[in-house]
Scaffold this active site. Structure first.
Site, PDB file in Angstrom:
ATOM      1  CG  HIS A  97       2.299   4.854   9.021  1.00  0.00           C
ATOM      2  ND1 HIS A  97       2.206   2.929   9.146  1.00  0.00           N
ATOM      3  CD2 HIS A  97       2.736   5.403   8.762  1.00  0.00           C
ATOM      4  CE1 HIS A  97       2.658   3.307   7.410  1.00  0.00           C
ATOM      5  NE2 HIS A  97       2.889   5.229   7.449  1.00  0.00           N
ATOM      6  NE  ARG A 146      -0.907   2.238   2.535  1.00  0.00           N
ATOM      7  CZ  ARG A 146      -0.950   3.692   3.441  1.00  0.00           C
ATOM      8  NH1 ARG A 146      -0.044   4.728   2.182  1.00  0.00           N
ATOM      9  NH2 ARG A 146      -0.491   3.910   4.666  1.00  0.00           N
ATOM     10  CG  ASP A 147       3.593   4.004   3.131  1.00  0.00           C
ATOM     11  OD1 ASP A 147       3.675   4.913   2.461  1.00  0.00           O
ATOM     12  OD2 ASP A 147       3.374   4.564   4.304  1.00  0.00           O
ATOM     13  CG  HIS A 167       6.538   6.996   6.379  1.00  0.00           C
ATOM     14  ND1 HIS A 167       6.941   6.824   5.134  1.00  0.00           N
ATOM     15  CD2 HIS A 167       5.470   7.764   6.504  1.00  0.00           C
ATOM     16  CE1 HIS A 167       5.343   6.901   4.546  1.00  0.00           C
ATOM     17  NE2 HIS A 167       4.914   7.220   5.762  1.00  0.00           N
ATOM     18  CB  SER A 227       2.160  11.651   7.725  1.00  0.00           C
ATOM     19  OG  SER A 227       1.049  11.196   8.019  1.00  0.00           O
TER      20      SER A 227
END
Length: 342
Positions: A198, A17-18, A200, A171
């Protein structure tokens, strides 16, 4: 661990997905099948399969997918014996129509993603997901852009709609470990549901930030094989699992198989190595969306200024996705100021 939870830690693999951003949304069905099959054999808990911008993202604006995402979801479900297939939905891009189709295709978990201050737009989708019998989780994006008190307020809204967990979503890869700890601890103290994180990797902190989240009680974490995700990618799954195993946390996922999957299957798919280059670094440093980079570079060339200055100013102004029109305005202002200083 500082804070213990009676819930086991569950991992969602997001490379399908990412990682779709990196692949320009051109995953083939066979690629999805092979990656999913090997993830399932390794014991991965959840495998997220969607357009990079979530259900309904295959548009001219966000990038057309090579293969219809519902077909990819069905293919992934078909390959899973034990793993569960998850999807992402951003209200305004995806609708309850796409959510129902994803459920029919076999997806059993959905993460409803909103900007960190806009949780109220998730109510309909979380409620629908629960009515369909899906796991419904909240996903508060760009979590660095709101004070902790606001984050708690928004997470409580998602909980009130029926979310079974809420993620702190970094994000832009802008959060530092102590900031992650503060946010996760606040949610753990304020919610009766699970808390997720989540990461990054734009500041090379994705794994350490995930560890910080776990230490404060996060039980839902994300990883991406070979860092295959937007910007500099996410917490590298095979690395994260190896670190957790050395810390005495066995999550039931075969690390050797994950290493082999990274080396033999996912690695060859990646157009270029996922590394922290100048662009991804400045995105994390400025705290802005990865989609701003190309626009800022073009504006910098047009006005004769450094695109990094544009991105940093956008970060100071807390510009969010959908405000790309401000990039030219900021560039023009900076160019005018520079001219006056000369």
């Amino acid at each position: 661990m500082n804070r213990k939870s009676d819930k086991p830690i569950k991992v969602t693999e997001v490379c399908l997905r990412d990682g779709s951003h990196v692949m320009q949304h051109q995953f083939t069905e066979e690629q999805v099948r092979r990656v999913t099959r090997e993830l399932d054999e390794a014991g991965m808990h959840y495998i997220e399969v969607s357009h990079g911008d979530g259900l309904g993202g295959s548009t001219l604006q966000y990038g057309k997918s090579l293969v219809d995402e519902m077909k990819l979801i069905e293919a992934a479900v078909d390959e899973c014996k034990d793993s569960k297939v998850a999807v992402l939905l951003i209200p305004g891009i995806g609708t309850v129509h796409e959510l129902k189709k994803a459920h029919q295709a076999g997806a059993s978990l959905v993460r409803i993603a909103t900007h960190v201050t806009e949780a109220d737009v998730s109510a309909q989708h979380i409620t629908m997901a629960r009515d369909l019998g899906m796991e419904a989780l909240g996903f508060l994006m760009m979590a660095h852009m709101a004070p902790t008190e606001k984050l708690v307020e928004q997470a409580k809204l998602m909980e009130s709609y029926g979310a079974q967990a809420v993620y702190v979503t970094d994000s832009a890869g802008a959060l530092l470990p102590h900031e992650v700890k503060e946010r996760i601890a606040a949610l753990r103290d304020s919610l009766s549901i699970e808390v997720g994180f989540h990461a990054h990797n734009n500041l090379s902190l994705a794994v350490s930030n995930t560890l910080a989240a776990i230490e404060e009680g996060a039980t839902r974490i994300d990883g991406s094989i070979r860092c295959l995700g937007a910007g500099a990618g996410n917490a590298q799954t095979e690395v994260l699992l190896s670190v957790l195993d050395r810390m005495g946390l066995d999550l039931g996922i075969d690390i050797y198989k994950m290493m082999d999957l990274a080396e033999n299957t996912v690695g060859p798919l990646i157009p270029k190595p996922q590394e922290i280059n100048r662009g991804s670094l400045v995105l994390g440093y400025a705290g802005v969306y990865s989609s701003f980079l190309l626009h800022a570079e073009r504006a910098g060339q047009r006005f004769g200024i450094d695109s990094r200055d544009i991105l940093i100013e956008l970060g100071k102004r807390k510009v969010v996705g959908g405000q790309e029109d401000m990039i030219l305005d900021v560039a023009a202002e900076l160019a005018k100021t520079k001219k006056l200083e000369v």
